[in-house]
Design a protein around this motif. Structure first.
Motif, PDB file in Angstrom:
ATOM      1  N   ARG A 262       0.750  -1.280   0.101  1.00  0.00           N
ATOM      2  CA  ARG A 262       0.008  -0.165  -0.053  1.00  0.00           C
ATOM      3  C   ARG A 262       0.966   1.038  -0.088  1.00  0.00           C
ATOM      4  O   ARG A 262       0.684   2.183  -0.766  1.00  0.00           O
ATOM      5  CB  ARG A 262      -0.849  -0.087   1.148  1.00  0.00           C
ATOM      6  N   TRP A 263       2.062   1.188   0.923  1.00  0.00           N
ATOM      7  CA  TRP A 263       2.787   2.665   0.918  1.00  0.00           C
ATOM      8  C   TRP A 263       3.656   2.560  -0.422  1.00  0.00           C
ATOM      9  O   TRP A 263       3.943   3.763  -0.841  1.00  0.00           O
ATOM     10  CB  TRP A 263       3.680   2.437   2.047  1.00  0.00           C
ATOM     11  N   PHE A 264       4.159   1.595  -1.050  1.00  0.00           N
ATOM     12  CA  PHE A 264       4.716   1.816  -2.361  1.00  0.00           C
ATOM     13  C   PHE A 264       3.582   2.345  -3.203  1.00  0.00           C
ATOM     14  O   PHE A 264       4.264   3.355  -3.862  1.00  0.00           O
ATOM     15  CB  PHE A 264       5.058   0.346  -2.663  1.00  0.00           C
ATOM     16  N   LEU A 265       2.559   2.018  -3.271  1.00  0.00           N
ATOM     17  CA  LEU A 265       1.426   2.526  -4.458  1.00  0.00           C
ATOM     18  C   LEU A 265       1.102   3.756  -3.956  1.00  0.00           C
ATOM     19  O   LEU A 265       0.786   4.508  -4.893  1.00  0.00           O
ATOM     20  CB  LEU A 265       0.267   1.485  -4.338  1.00  0.00           C
ATOM     21  N   ARG A 266       1.292   4.131  -2.597  1.00  0.00           N
ATOM     22  CA  ARG A 266       0.900   5.693  -2.444  1.00  0.00           C
ATOM     23  C   ARG A 266       1.698   6.410  -2.874  1.00  0.00           C
ATOM     24  O   ARG A 266       1.666   7.605  -3.404  1.00  0.00           O
ATOM     25  CB  ARG A 266       0.856   5.803  -0.707  1.00  0.00           C
ATOM     26  N   GLY A 267       3.079   5.912  -2.940  1.00  0.00           N
ATOM     27  CA  GLY A 267       4.260   7.008  -3.302  1.00  0.00           C
ATOM     28  C   GLY A 267       4.069   6.965  -4.910  1.00  0.00           C
ATOM     29  O   GLY A 267       4.375   8.057  -5.642  1.00  0.00           O
ATOM     30  N   TYR A 268       3.912   5.784  -5.641  1.00  0.00           N
ATOM     31  CA  TYR A 268       3.842   5.724  -6.990  1.00  0.00           C
ATOM     32  C   TYR A 268       2.555   6.536  -7.575  1.00  0.00           C
ATOM     33  O   TYR A 268       2.779   7.166  -8.434  1.00  0.00           O
ATOM     34  CB  TYR A 268       3.598   4.308  -7.461  1.00  0.00           C
ATOM     35  N   ASP A 269       1.432   6.528  -6.819  1.00  0.00           N
ATOM     36  CA  ASP A 269       0.278   7.132  -7.206  1.00  0.00           C
ATOM     37  C   ASP A 269       0.378   8.849  -7.135  1.00  0.00           C
ATOM     38  O   ASP A 269      -0.210   9.293  -8.004  1.00  0.00           O
ATOM     39  CB  ASP A 269      -0.959   6.843  -6.525  1.00  0.00           C
ATOM     40  N   SER A 270       1.089   9.170  -5.917  1.00  0.00           N
ATOM     41  CA  SER A 270       0.995  10.493  -5.864  1.00  0.00           C
ATOM     42  C   SER A 270       2.464  11.256  -6.391  1.00  0.00           C
ATOM     43  O   SER A 270       2.175  12.510  -6.795  1.00  0.00           O
ATOM     44  CB  SER A 270       0.927  10.957  -4.242  1.00  0.00           C
ATOM     45  N   GLY A 271       3.293  10.649  -6.275  1.00  0.00           N
ATOM     46  CA  GLY A 271       4.805  11.532  -6.481  1.00  0.00           C
ATOM     47  C   GLY A 271       4.962  12.272  -5.600  1.00  0.00           C
ATOM     48  O   GLY A 271       6.095  13.151  -5.561  1.00  0.00           O
ATOM     49  N   ASP A 272       4.590  12.413  -4.444  1.00  0.00           N
ATOM     50  CA  ASP A 272       4.603  13.572  -3.506  1.00  0.00           C
ATOM     51  C   ASP A 272       5.271  12.999  -2.174  1.00  0.00           C
ATOM     52  O   ASP A 272       4.802  12.020  -1.531  1.00  0.00           O
ATOM     53  CB  ASP A 272       3.140  14.021  -3.196  1.00  0.00           C
ATOM     54  N   MET A 273       6.423  13.615  -2.019  1.00  0.00           N
ATOM     55  CA  MET A 273       6.976  13.208  -0.591  1.00  0.00           C
ATOM     56  C   MET A 273       6.157  13.335   0.629  1.00  0.00           C
ATOM     57  O   MET A 273       6.342  12.688   1.618  1.00  0.00           O
ATOM     58  CB  MET A 273       8.359  13.776  -0.387  1.00  0.00           C
ATOM     59  N   GLY A 274       5.383  14.597   0.605  1.00  0.00           N
ATOM     60  CA  GLY A 274       4.436  14.546   1.709  1.00  0.00           C
ATOM     61  C   GLY A 274       3.477  13.608   2.233  1.00  0.00           C
ATOM     62  O   GLY A 274       3.061  13.458   3.204  1.00  0.00           O
ATOM     63  N   GLN A 275       3.108  12.845   0.986  1.00  0.00           N
ATOM     64  CA  GLN A 275       2.329  11.746   1.125  1.00  0.00           C
ATOM     65  C   GLN A 275       2.813  10.641   2.013  1.00  0.00           C
ATOM     66  O   GLN A 275       2.403   9.705   2.081  1.00  0.00           O
ATOM     67  CB  GLN A 275       1.684  11.382  -0.202  1.00  0.00           C
ATOM     68  N   CYS A 276       4.458  10.759   1.948  1.00  0.00           N
ATOM     69  CA  CYS A 276       5.076   9.553   2.557  1.00  0.00           C
ATOM     70  C   CYS A 276       5.352   9.685   3.850  1.00  0.00           C
ATOM     71  O   CYS A 276       6.370   9.093   4.535  1.00  0.00           O
ATOM     72  CB  CYS A 276       6.242   9.257   1.784  1.00  0.00           C
TER      73      CYS A 276
END
Length: 284
Positions: A262-276
């Motif tokens: 889920r967290w890998f896809l969160r980064g892939y989908d958003s491209g936003d460091m703030g979302q990490c």
């Protein structure tokens, strides 16, 4: 992933031709190997997990030629590292407002030394904050495919990207803050902090995958799925279950399979460091 014939990184320190040092850590059978990989896989602070060479023990080294497979693995890692350099240079400029300073990646075979302890193929790849280097025995890629069920070139690229993500965390101060927090915490809290560090690195790896796709167009059909599968295969619950144990959440250090994917896809989908920011959320 299309990687052949592309630019490689100059930040590679190749120790594989130095041969194996006598007296280094011994590796048991394949079952022991997999268990050791599970324990140290994608770790940050490995000093307590890696057996250093015994003090006073003589060490000798026999130079060894690199096979064509060794050379190809080294070229592959060099290209992936170069891609991370270009992606993170752009992301840092856009989102951090700072210059990205890339790590050095040490390729070794069997055993080598690091400021974080002696490294062996059994420990898996790791990032050492002390010298800001990544340590990788490329034989680990075969272990991933054969023993962990995480094959494919983009799964291997995810390994490199995850360790680079630890360097990103180090550069922006996350690892230092996490280390300070762990020094004040009990065992369960230490593990919980480690989980947040690792899941953040998975998310940052996803940002790299998105950037590589946008900047180079080298991802092929199924590549993202390979990375997600790798993230799923090395979740703490899956690894403990595959080792014949009942998953024990209080012992987790890297996150569940579902969390890692889920967290890998969160980064892939958003491209936003703030979302990490795994430290800012209640539910991982």
């Amino acid at each position: 992933m299309e990687w052949r014939g592309r630019r490689g990184s100059s930040n590679i320190e190749d120790r594989r031709g130095q041969g194996r040092a006598a007296g280094g850590p011994a590796v048991g059978g394949i079952g022991a190997l997999v268990l050791l990989l599970v324990g140290a896989y994608f770790g940050v602070d490995v000093s307590g997990l890696i057996e250093a060479e015994a003090p006073g023990r003589a060490s000798t080294s026999t130079p060894a030629a690199l096979s064509p497979a060794d050379q190809e693995a080294g070229n592959f890692v060099s290209v992936v590292l170069a891609d991370t350099e270009e992606v993170w240079t752009t992301v840092f400029l856009d989102q951090v407002g700072d210059r990205y300073r890339p790590p050095v990646l040490v390729l070794y075979r069997d055993v080598t030394r690091s400021p974080c302890g002696g490294a062996s193929g059994a420990t898996g790849p790791f990032y050492c904050p002390s010298d800001q280097k990544i340590y990788l025995d490329t034989a680990f890629f075969a272990t991933m495919a054969q023993d962990l069920g995480a094959g494919g070139d983009f799964a291997a690229a995810y390994v490199v990207a995850h360790e680079v993500a630890h360097h990103v965390q180090n550069q922006i101060g996350i690892l230092g803050q996490a280390h300070a927090a762990r020094s004040r915490a009990g065992a369960t809290e230490v593990n919980a902090i480690s989980v947040r560090v690792e899941l953040q690195a998975d998310c940052l790896s996803g940002i790299w995958a998105r950037g590589a796709e946008a900047m180079f167009g080298t991802l092929e059909a199924g590549d993202v799925e390979e990375a997600v599968n790798a993230a799923h295969r090395i979740g703490d619950d899956t690894l403990q279950r595959n080792a014949g144990r009942v998953p024990m959440p209080h012992t987790f250090t890297h996150g569940t399979s579902a969390q890692r994917a889920r967290w890998f896809l969160r980064g892939y989908d958003s491209g936003d460091m703030g979302q990490c920011d795994t430290f800012a959320v209640r539910r991982l």
